[in-house]
Scaffold this motif. Structure first.
Motif, PDB file in Angstrom:
ATOM      1  N   VAL A 179      49.340  26.552  38.335  1.00 41.47           N
ATOM      2  CA  VAL A 179      48.779  26.558  36.768  1.00 41.47           C
ATOM      3  C   VAL A 179      47.530  27.234  36.701  1.00 41.47           C
ATOM      4  O   VAL A 179      47.160  28.152  35.950  1.00 41.47           O
ATOM      5  N   ALA A 180      46.515  26.941  37.557  1.00 42.69           N
ATOM      6  CA  ALA A 180      45.617  27.614  37.679  1.00 42.69           C
ATOM      7  C   ALA A 180      45.270  29.064  37.810  1.00 42.69           C
ATOM      8  O   ALA A 180      44.700  29.990  37.321  1.00 42.69           O
ATOM      9  N   GLY A 181      46.446  29.477  38.840  1.00 41.36           N
ATOM     10  CA  GLY A 181      46.765  31.149  39.084  1.00 41.36           C
ATOM     11  C   GLY A 181      47.116  31.727  37.863  1.00 41.36           C
ATOM     12  O   GLY A 181      46.678  32.912  37.748  1.00 41.36           O
ATOM     13  N   VAL A 182      47.721  31.106  36.868  1.00 44.00           N
ATOM     14  CA  VAL A 182      48.229  31.745  35.827  1.00 44.00           C
ATOM     15  C   VAL A 182      46.891  32.210  34.947  1.00 44.00           C
ATOM     16  O   VAL A 182      47.142  33.306  34.292  1.00 44.00           O
ATOM     17  N   ILE A 183      45.662  31.661  35.063  1.00 44.08           N
ATOM     18  CA  ILE A 183      44.824  31.930  34.462  1.00 44.08           C
ATOM     19  C   ILE A 183      43.464  32.491  35.323  1.00 44.08           C
ATOM     20  O   ILE A 183      42.369  32.576  34.872  1.00 44.08           O
ATOM     21  N   GLY A 184      44.000  33.178  36.149  1.00 45.32           N
ATOM     22  CA  GLY A 184      43.076  33.766  37.271  1.00 45.32           C
ATOM     23  C   GLY A 184      42.527  33.261  38.432  1.00 45.32           C
ATOM     24  O   GLY A 184      41.531  33.867  38.799  1.00 45.32           O
ATOM     25  N   ALA A 185      43.154  32.335  38.761  1.00 42.58           N
ATOM     26  CA  ALA A 185      42.342  31.580  40.009  1.00 42.58           C
ATOM     27  C   ALA A 185      42.984  31.931  41.343  1.00 42.58           C
ATOM     28  O   ALA A 185      42.546  31.534  42.315  1.00 42.58           O
ATOM     29  N   GLY A 201      38.723  33.113  40.603  1.00 46.15           N
ATOM     30  CA  GLY A 201      39.151  32.914  42.033  1.00 46.15           C
ATOM     31  C   GLY A 201      39.536  31.628  42.151  1.00 46.15           C
ATOM     32  O   GLY A 201      39.248  30.749  41.507  1.00 46.15           O
ATOM     33  N   PRO A 202      39.809  31.433  43.515  1.00 49.12           N
ATOM     34  CA  PRO A 202      40.032  30.009  44.022  1.00 49.12           C
ATOM     35  C   PRO A 202      39.034  29.229  44.110  1.00 49.12           C
ATOM     36  O   PRO A 202      39.184  27.880  43.603  1.00 49.12           O
ATOM     37  N   THR A 203      37.945  29.563  44.222  1.00 43.45           N
ATOM     38  CA  THR A 203      36.602  28.695  44.294  1.00 43.45           C
ATOM     39  C   THR A 203      36.468  28.013  42.866  1.00 43.45           C
ATOM     40  O   THR A 203      35.854  27.121  42.711  1.00 43.45           O
ATOM     41  N   GLY A 204      36.481  29.002  41.849  1.00 45.53           N
ATOM     42  CA  GLY A 204      36.300  28.805  40.685  1.00 45.53           C
ATOM     43  C   GLY A 204      37.157  27.740  39.847  1.00 45.53           C
ATOM     44  O   GLY A 204      36.895  27.147  38.894  1.00 45.53           O
ATOM     45  N   ALA A 205      38.136  27.598  40.616  1.00 42.35           N
ATOM     46  CA  ALA A 205      39.383  26.647  40.115  1.00 42.35           C
ATOM     47  C   ALA A 205      39.139  25.202  40.808  1.00 42.35           C
ATOM     48  O   ALA A 205      39.687  24.208  40.165  1.00 42.35           O
ATOM     49  N   LEU A 206      38.326  25.175  41.787  1.00 43.70           N
ATOM     50  CA  LEU A 206      37.973  23.738  42.435  1.00 43.70           C
ATOM     51  C   LEU A 206      37.486  22.743  41.628  1.00 43.70           C
ATOM     52  O   LEU A 206      38.055  21.448  41.846  1.00 43.70           O
ATOM     53  N   PRO A 207      36.350  22.934  40.750  1.00 47.10           N
ATOM     54  CA  PRO A 207      35.900  21.664  39.908  1.00 47.10           C
ATOM     55  C   PRO A 207      37.103  21.072  39.113  1.00 47.10           C
ATOM     56  O   PRO A 207      37.234  19.828  39.003  1.00 47.10           O
ATOM     57  N   ILE A 248      46.426  27.359  49.893  1.00 48.01           N
ATOM     58  CA  ILE A 248      46.317  26.493  50.804  1.00 48.01           C
ATOM     59  C   ILE A 248      44.867  26.077  50.674  1.00 48.01           C
ATOM     60  O   ILE A 248      44.383  24.722  50.749  1.00 48.01           O
ATOM     61  N   TYR A 249      43.849  26.903  50.527  1.00 50.46           N
ATOM     62  CA  TYR A 249      42.613  26.730  50.481  1.00 50.46           C
ATOM     63  C   TYR A 249      42.166  25.898  49.302  1.00 50.46           C
ATOM     64  O   TYR A 249      41.426  24.916  49.299  1.00 50.46           O
ATOM     65  N   MET A 250      42.625  26.054  48.152  1.00 48.87           N
ATOM     66  CA  MET A 250      42.521  25.402  46.961  1.00 48.87           C
ATOM     67  C   MET A 250      43.136  23.994  47.243  1.00 48.87           C
ATOM     68  O   MET A 250      42.259  22.980  46.828  1.00 48.87           O
ATOM     69  N   THR A 251      44.272  23.823  47.831  1.00 48.53           N
ATOM     70  CA  THR A 251      44.873  22.534  47.950  1.00 48.53           C
ATOM     71  C   THR A 251      44.124  21.782  48.895  1.00 48.53           C
ATOM     72  O   THR A 251      43.697  20.384  48.742  1.00 48.53           O
ATOM     73  N   ASN A 305      49.228  32.711  40.713  1.00 46.68           N
ATOM     74  CA  ASN A 305      48.905  33.871  40.066  1.00 46.68           C
ATOM     75  C   ASN A 305      49.740  35.214  40.509  1.00 46.68           C
ATOM     76  O   ASN A 305      49.969  35.964  39.716  1.00 46.68           O
ATOM     77  N   LEU A 306      50.121  35.208  41.604  1.00 48.73           N
ATOM     78  CA  LEU A 306      51.018  36.088  42.096  1.00 48.73           C
ATOM     79  C   LEU A 306      52.254  36.058  41.459  1.00 48.73           C
ATOM     80  O   LEU A 306      52.929  37.254  40.977  1.00 48.73           O
ATOM     81  N   ALA A 307      52.927  34.865  41.240  1.00 44.51           N
ATOM     82  CA  ALA A 307      54.225  34.927  40.400  1.00 44.51           C
ATOM     83  C   ALA A 307      54.113  35.385  39.039  1.00 44.51           C
ATOM     84  O   ALA A 307      54.955  35.907  38.577  1.00 44.51           O
ATOM     85  N   TYR A 308      53.061  34.905  38.398  1.00 41.34           N
ATOM     86  CA  TYR A 308      52.834  35.226  36.925  1.00 41.34           C
ATOM     87  C   TYR A 308      52.329  36.697  36.862  1.00 41.34           C
ATOM     88  O   TYR A 308      53.233  37.555  36.022  1.00 41.34           O
ATOM     89  N   LEU A 309      51.406  37.114  37.332  1.00 44.25           N
ATOM     90  CA  LEU A 309      50.827  38.411  37.036  1.00 44.25           C
ATOM     91  C   LEU A 309      51.592  39.721  37.705  1.00 44.25           C
ATOM     92  O   LEU A 309      51.806  40.449  36.858  1.00 44.25           O
ATOM     93  N   THR A 310      51.911  39.345  38.775  1.00 45.22           N
ATOM     94  CA  THR A 310      52.786  40.330  39.455  1.00 45.22           C
ATOM     95  C   THR A 310      54.299  40.222  39.361  1.00 45.22           C
ATOM     96  O   THR A 310      54.855  41.244  38.846  1.00 45.22           O
ATOM     97  N   GLY A 311      54.763  38.811  39.357  1.00 46.45           N
ATOM     98  CA  GLY A 311      56.161  38.910  39.234  1.00 46.45           C
ATOM     99  C   GLY A 311      56.707  38.800  37.866  1.00 46.45           C
ATOM    100  O   GLY A 311      57.631  39.516  37.455  1.00 46.45           O
ATOM    101  N   PHE A 312      56.359  37.942  36.957  1.00 44.39           N
ATOM    102  CA  PHE A 312      56.663  37.599  35.456  1.00 44.39           C
ATOM    103  C   PHE A 312      56.126  38.803  34.652  1.00 44.39           C
ATOM    104  O   PHE A 312      57.165  39.368  33.969  1.00 44.39           O
TER     105      PHE A 312
END
Length: 231
Positions: A177-183, A102-108, A31-34, A188-195
């Protein structure tokens, strides 16, 4: 060879691997990133859309050159796949924010990918306005800022809200998508923890929450559009 369908369904509905503290944190990060990227995309995209519309209408050679340059930049950033854009912007992100994770790093990357997309929607919304209304404002001596503020924005507001709704929903997908590479976030939860750990219940919960966020954004956008549109 993997779990049976019944095992997968049982895991999805009993959710033995789901840590709700992690889920709520990931939801907050999404929600923060969006939200932040949507706000900046709206501001920057609106400015770019206004510049594109006005320079396209102008007969000045300088304005034509300006339109060509801005249009090329907008098309360029729209064409770059989001995950590649994140990688290209790593030096810029590190310089501006001091971090690329992190989330802030994905913002740009989120903002730079969404703003050109929304700028085109803004330009299209302005082009759909009755030309007679705009010409009437010019003939009455209105300056450019007045035409933008009193004519273009009010007349196009329903379309602008619909456009930012579409943009926000696209950004929800981009955060995944950003979560998949650490954002961080639900992606991130679905990929790193789930998948990666074969935890289907975590993937299921993450997917459902992403869908809920999308539905809420769409509902708010539709409500706002209907509230403003007096036609």
């Amino acid at each position: 060879m993997g779990n049976s369908l019944s095992d997968i369904l049982r895991e999805m509905f009993t959710m033995p691997n789901v840590s709700w503290d992690e889920v709520w944190l990931a939801t907050y990060e999404t929600i923060y990133m969006t939200l932040i990227s949507t706000i900046f995309a709206f501001i920057l995209g609106s400015i770019l859309g206004v510049l594109l519309f006005l320079s396209a209408k102008s007969k000045s050679p300088v304005a034509r050159v300006f339109y060509s340059i801005v249009s090329f930049i907008v098309n360029l950033f729209r064409a770059i796949p989001f995950i590649i854009l994140i990688l290209l912007l790593i030096p810029f992100t590190s310089l501006v924010l001091g971090t690329i994770s992190g989330p802030t790093g994905a913002l740009p990357a989120l903002i730079i990918s969404a703003a050109p997309f929304y700028a085109r929607l803004v330009e299209i919304a302005f082009k759909e306005i009755d030309k007679g209304v705009i010409e009437a404002a010019w003939s009455m001596g209105a300056n450019t800022w007045t035409v933008v503020r009193k004519v273009l924005l009010p007349e196009a507001m329903p379309a602008l809200i619909s456009g930012i709704t579409v943009t926000a929903i696209a950004l929800v997908g981009s955060t995944a998508v950003a979560g998949v590479i650490g954002a961080g976030g639900l992606g991130n939860l679905a990929y790193l923890t789930g998948f990666t750990r074969n935890q289907n219940d975590v993937i299921f919960v993450s997917t459902i929450l992403i869908l809920v966020i999308v539905f809420i954004v769409q509902f708010i956008g539709d409500w706002a559009t209907n509230k403003i549109d007096k036609r």
